[in-house]
Design a protein around this motif. Structure first.
Motif, PDB file in Angstrom:
ATOM      1  N   THR A  83       0.825  -1.344  -0.146  1.00 11.10           N
ATOM      2  CA  THR A  83       0.072  -0.017   0.058  1.00 11.10           C
ATOM      3  C   THR A  83       0.483   0.637   0.316  1.00 11.10           C
ATOM      4  N   ALA A  84      -0.002   2.615  -0.052  1.00 10.98           N
ATOM      5  CA  ALA A  84       0.978   3.628  -0.306  1.00 10.98           C
ATOM      6  C   ALA A  84       2.241   3.242   1.421  1.00 10.98           C
ATOM      7  N   CYS A  85       2.908   4.045   1.084  1.00 15.07           N
ATOM      8  CA  CYS A  85       4.455   3.895   2.628  1.00 15.07           C
ATOM      9  C   CYS A  85       3.957   4.623   3.725  1.00 15.07           C
ATOM     10  N   ASP A  86       2.950   4.573   4.296  1.00 14.99           N
ATOM     11  CA  ASP A  86       3.491   5.315   5.816  1.00 14.99           C
ATOM     12  C   ASP A  86       4.505   5.028   7.187  1.00 14.99           C
ATOM     13  N   GLY A  87       3.994   5.228   7.652  1.00 13.07           N
ATOM     14  CA  GLY A  87       4.935   4.986   9.264  1.00 13.07           C
ATOM     15  C   GLY A  87       5.786   3.739   9.596  1.00 13.07           C
ATOM     16  N   ASP A  88       4.557   2.995   9.099  1.00  9.78           N
ATOM     17  CA  ASP A  88       5.588   1.042   9.353  1.00  9.78           C
ATOM     18  C   ASP A  88       6.503   1.002   8.257  1.00  9.78           C
ATOM     19  N   CYS A  89       6.048   1.611   6.924  1.00 10.65           N
ATOM     20  CA  CYS A  89       7.018   1.265   6.050  1.00 10.65           C
ATOM     21  C   CYS A  89       8.081   2.326   5.640  1.00 10.65           C
ATOM     22  N   GLN A  90       8.011   2.936   6.435  1.00 13.23           N
ATOM     23  CA  GLN A  90       9.222   3.797   6.844  1.00 13.23           C
ATOM     24  C   GLN A  90       9.790   3.548   7.563  1.00 13.23           C
ATOM     25  N   LEU A  92      10.682   0.346   8.707  1.00 14.68           N
ATOM     26  CA  LEU A  92      11.212  -0.768   8.236  1.00 14.68           C
ATOM     27  C   LEU A  92      12.564  -0.052   7.114  1.00 14.68           C
ATOM     28  N   MET A  93      12.152   0.760   6.162  1.00 10.06           N
ATOM     29  CA  MET A  93      13.001   2.079   5.212  1.00 10.06           C
ATOM     30  C   MET A  93      14.200   1.989   6.619  1.00 10.06           C
ATOM     31  N   ASP A  94      14.039   2.826   7.592  1.00  7.94           N
ATOM     32  CA  ASP A  94      15.414   3.137   8.512  1.00  7.94           C
ATOM     33  C   ASP A  94      15.961   1.822   9.238  1.00  7.94           C
ATOM     34  N   GLU A  95      15.375   0.747   9.096  1.00  4.07           N
ATOM     35  CA  GLU A  95      15.537   0.005   9.429  1.00  4.07           C
ATOM     36  C   GLU A  95      16.429  -1.362   9.030  1.00  4.07           C
ATOM     37  N   LEU A  96      16.081  -1.015   7.514  1.00 10.75           N
ATOM     38  CA  LEU A  96      16.570  -1.488   6.638  1.00 10.75           C
ATOM     39  C   LEU A  96      18.424  -0.586   6.212  1.00 10.75           C
ATOM     40  N   GLY A  97      18.454   0.891   6.496  1.00 13.31           N
ATOM     41  CA  GLY A  97      19.444   1.393   6.751  1.00 13.31           C
ATOM     42  C   GLY A  97      20.479   1.271   7.160  1.00 13.31           C
ATOM     43  N   GLY A 148       6.869  -7.376   3.379  1.00 14.30           N
ATOM     44  CA  GLY A 148       8.530  -7.929   3.540  1.00 14.30           C
ATOM     45  C   GLY A 148       9.828  -7.104   2.735  1.00 14.30           C
ATOM     46  N   VAL A 149      10.538  -8.456   3.598  1.00 12.63           N
ATOM     47  CA  VAL A 149      11.816  -7.866   2.515  1.00 12.63           C
ATOM     48  C   VAL A 149      12.455  -9.271   1.693  1.00 12.63           C
ATOM     49  N   PRO A 165       7.357  -8.778  11.807  1.00  7.03           N
ATOM     50  CA  PRO A 165       8.739  -8.399  11.788  1.00  7.03           C
ATOM     51  C   PRO A 165       9.583  -8.773  11.208  1.00  7.03           C
ATOM     52  N   LEU A 166      10.536  -7.623  11.103  1.00  7.83           N
ATOM     53  CA  LEU A 166      11.570  -8.511  10.654  1.00  7.83           C
ATOM     54  C   LEU A 166      13.067  -8.741  11.635  1.00  7.83           C
ATOM     55  N   ASP A 167      13.444  -9.448  10.873  1.00  4.78           N
ATOM     56  CA  ASP A 167      14.812  -9.707  12.903  1.00  4.78           C
ATOM     57  C   ASP A 167      15.529  -9.321  11.611  1.00  4.78           C
ATOM     58  N   ALA A 168      15.978  -7.856  11.862  1.00  5.73           N
ATOM     59  CA  ALA A 168      17.214  -7.362  11.290  1.00  5.73           C
ATOM     60  C   ALA A 168      17.857  -7.665  11.378  1.00  5.73           C
TER      61      ALA A 168
END
Length: 197
Positions: A83-90, A92-97, A148-149, A165-168
């Motif tokens: 869906t649209a990149c909401d707070g959860d999407c952001q 996850l993006m920070d976590e991947l960063g 997901g990733v 939830p991602l296991d970073a």
């Protein structure tokens, strides 16, 4: 005068020597047959079996020239969002960063990409993240209908998935292991071929 050794004493020496030599072999056979593997080499993500090659034209770049084939030659973290990149999407993006930064000297061997369905607006992305859209239904086909990733190898194959939830830390361990085992020179050649095309 030395007394001769007893026959039973010699037998125990032979048995002990046989155990020393054959016990490790028998233990290894047992462990392999039982499916055991060391924890340090266990994948934290789920293998996509068989790996799925990314077909040309599957990923449509948002706001740039080229296509998803330009990702060849690097390992790519595909952040799939339905869906649209909401707070959860952001988040996850920070976590991947953070995972990307933790790779330290191998950062340049990994690319990050946000994948959204066609028609969904792309948010403002950091310079290190590329944005792509995919046709409706593609995320479901890829087993990421809820997000997901997934990990894309340098040849363009989706080969591992990480649900939310991602296991970073698990993702980081897998990436470090794969980067250690992969051929960095071959990755550079593939990336150079893509630039030349």
């Amino acid at each position: 005068m030395n007394k001769p050794k007893s026959a039973s004493g010699s037998r125990w020496v032979v048995v002990a020597l046989l155990l020393i030599f054959f016990a490790p072999v028998l233990t290894a056979i047992f462990l392999v047959q039982s499916g055991w593997s060391p924890a340090s080499h266990t994948n934290r993500g789920e293998l996509i079996a068989p790996p799925q090659q990314l077909q040309p034209g599957t990923l449509n770049p948002v706001g740039e020239d080229g296509d998803g084939q330009a990702l060849r030659g690097t390992w790519t973290l595909l952040q799939l969002w339905p869906t649209a990149c909401d707070g959860d999407c952001q988040a996850l993006m920070d976590e991947l960063g953070r995972v990307h930064l933790a790779l330290n000297k191998d950062m340049d061997r990994v690319t990050r990409a946000l994948i959204l369905p066609d028609g969904v607006p792309m948010p403002e992305l950091a310079d290190a993240v590329r944005g792509f859209s995919v046709a409706a239904g593609t995320l479901e086909e890829w087993g990421a209908g809820a997000g997901g990733v997934q990990l894309l190898d340098p040849r363009g194959y989706r080969m591992m998935r990480y649900p939310l939830p991602l296991d970073a830390s698990g993702l980081l361990n897998d990436l470090e292991h794969l980067l250690r085992l992969s051929d960095e020179e071959q990755e550079r050649r593939m990336a150079g071929e893509e630039v030349a095309q």
